[in-house]
Design an enzyme around this catalytic site. Structure first.
Site, short mmCIF file in Angstrom:
data_model
loop_
_atom_site.label_atom_id
_atom_site.label_comp_id
_atom_site.label_asym_id
_atom_site.label_seq_id
_atom_site.Cartn_x
_atom_site.Cartn_y
_atom_site.Cartn_z
CB ALA A 143 -0.92 -0.01 1.22
CB SER A 144 0.05 4.82 -0.24
OG SER A 144 -0.86 4.89 0.85
CG ASP A 297 -11.53 1.68 7.11
OD1 ASP A 297 -12.63 1.83 6.55
OD2 ASP A 297 -10.47 1.50 6.50
#
Length: 566
Positions: A143-144, A297
């Site tokens: 991921a980033s 989340d």
């Protein structure tokens, strides 16, 4: 160039290439008008000629929300993360933008395993081989912010290791600096954008991403969450290995889990979707109403099941907190809405929200809007309630009356709506409000417990006693300052920024015009005096003065035309 421009140029010299990239992408996707509103060209004169001013023809057929999403994707990790954070804030962003931001994709290639191994060794202070018996070369996910590798400890325990992407902190710091400057310019030069408080949004985003960059924060979240549900056999939280965890490295127990999103696959594997739905809903309600500390989340990619229909949550980077007062106000709002009592719902909503200091809320208008909101969104059969739609309509009502819901409350409502969609997918017949009713009732009755009433009375009495003790000292200080002539009263003037800016601009142009006029008058005197050297019978110095005055006058005229102030 003005002192402000010089200060900005000095402060962001190392960012100038990135600034040019950001401005170019914004123009490309049709946001040149936004840049004009921010007056960015006044502060970026150094790079103005190097910025592409072309917008693609493709953007003409796209909605504004689609263009924003595409621009964020092209601008990279910081902006993608900003969009993802804003997707959880329907109180700040209209619903069409929320839909687009939830589609943001991070096409991030993994970084070399040698770099990952070097980061782990540097962060943990030991050679990687001393910490892990095995460290897989191919990452499980990238991921980033970082990527995840599977590994094993020397005692045989299987683990996953989350390693932060090299250089990501510097990239994010640069982008945050630029975002903060752009937001400040928009607030300064645009009354419309000032209402949205972009600087506050950027500052809040900076705090969120700073916490996410420190993996020790996620480790602390995991440990607290595990302690809350230590006695609940229906919930499992992976163990944190603190000895192999640092700011940029997180080591967790590896858990073989099954995704919860595929109902057919769950049934084929022997799981019971209806049991999972009820346990997942109970878990969410306990997080919100009992502990006040919740997973922010809980999308399907973060919710899994273990044998025995045990719920397992992953990715604890984003968590929310609700204090007791917030939980009780929310419970009051839900009760009032369920009973279709618009007056009580308006009262609870005002307790739940922060008011705009410049506007007095119209309680009758809020009550009328809530009555219509209840009629349109609360079905006769509460089991048919669409909580996601309910939350979106509530946020629209809140924005319409210029109220502000605390960020953690917004996060909770968004998380609850996500869970409702997942639960409905697993068990469409589950009545969510019926399951939530005991938690709400318990929270309301808790306020009437004699122990709590007595404790609150003692606390209030103690605060009142402290105030009485402080009053004589405060009055004595005021009298002492007054006697010495040092008592000062400060006044704050609001709404004068645009007027002062206009006056400053007028003064600058008048001064500029005086200089041009002085050049013309002086040059005319020199021409009349026939002072050598001459060129074609005209004094050369006077001729240079005329040309200079003409150029300066033309620049002043072009500046007035460009800013629409002719």
């Amino acid at each position: 160039m003005s002192a402000g421009k010089l200060g900005f140029a000095a402060r962001t010299y190392r960012h100038i290439n990135r600034y040019r990239q950001i401005v170019t992408v914004l123009v490309k996707y049709g946001f040149g008008e936004l840049l004009e509103q921010s007056h960015i060209w006044q502060y970026l004169e150094i790079g103005y000629r190097f910025v592409s001013r072309r917008r693609t023809a493709q953007v003409e057929t796209l909605t504004t929300a689609q263009r924003v999403r595409m621009a964020l994707e092209e601008l990279g990790p910081t902006f993608i993360k900003l969009g993802q954070v804003l997707s959880t804030r329907p109180d700040l962003v209209p619903s069409e933008f929320i839909v687009e931001f939830t589609r943001l994709q991070q096409q991030v290639p993994p970084f070399p395993v040698d770099q990952a191994r070097a980061i782990v060794a540097s962060e943990l202070g030991h050679p990687l081989e001393e910490v892990y018996a095995r460290f897989d070369a191919h990452p499980l996910a990238a991921a980033s912010i970082g990527q995840v590798h599977r590994a094993a400890l020397h005692d045989g325990q299987e683990v996953v290791v989350k390693v932060q992407r090299p250089g990501i902190e510097k990239v994010i710091a640069t982008d945050l600096d630029i975002l903060a400057h752009l937001a400040g310019l928009l607030e300064k030069h645009s009354a419309e954008w000032r209402l949205h408080r972009p600087a506050r949004i950027v500052a809040e985003f900076g705090r969120v991403i700073e916490r996410e960059l420190d993996f020790r924060t996620e480790a602390a979240h995991l440990e607290r969450f595990a302690a809350q549900f230590a006695d609940d056999p229906t919930v499992y939280v992976p163990k944190v290995h603190r000895e192999a965890t640092s700011r940029r490295v997180l080591t967790l127990e590896y858990v073989g889990v099954t995704p919860v999103s595929d109902v057919a696959a769950l049934r084929a594997a022997g799981f019971e979707p209806t049991v999972i739905a009820r346990r997942g809903l109970d878990l969410t309600l306990k997080q919100i109403f009992v502990h006040g500390f919740f997973h922010a989340d809980p999308h399907p990619g973060n919710v899994f099941v273990l044998p025995g229909n045990v719920i397992c949550l992953l990715d604890f980077g984003m968590m929310g907190r609700l204090n007791r007062r917030g939980r009780e106000s929310f419970a009051d709002l839900v009760y009032a809405v369920a009973r279709r009592d618009a007056a009580q719902a308006a009262s609870a909503l005002l307790r739940l929200t922060a008011l705009d200091a410049e506007r007095e809320p119209d309680e009758l208008a809020i009550e009328a809007d809530l009555a219509q909101f209840i009629d349109l969104n609360i079905p006769a059969r509460l089991g048919d309630l669409d909580f996601g739609k309910l939350v979106q309509e509530l946020f629209a009502l809140v924005r319409r009356h210029h109220l502000s819901i605390p960020p953690d409350m917004v996060t909770m409502l968004k998380a609850a709506a996500t869970v409702q969609r997942l639960v409905t997918q697993l068990d469409p017949e589950l009545n969510i409000l019926a399951v939530a009713e005991p938690y709400l009732r318990r929270l309301k009755l808790d306020r009437l417990r004699p122990q709590r009433v007595w404790r609150e009375m003692l606390n209030s009495g103690g605060e009142l006693l402290q105030l009485v003790r402080e009053i004589p000292g405060g009055v004595r200080d005021l009298l002492r300052l007054s006697k010495r002539g040092r008592l000062r009263i400060g006044f704050e003037h609001r709404g004068l920024e645009e007027l002062l800016e206009t006056h400053e601009r007028v003064a600058n142009r008048v001064a500029f015009a005086i200089v041009v006029a002085a050049l013309i008058v002086g040059s005319s005197l020199l021409v009349q005096s026939r002072l050598p050297p001459l060129w074609g019978g005209i004094p050369l110095i006077g001729l240079i003065g005329y040309v200079t005055a003409g150029v300066l006058g033309l620049l002043l005229l072009l500046s007035m035309i460009r800013h629409g102030r002719l």
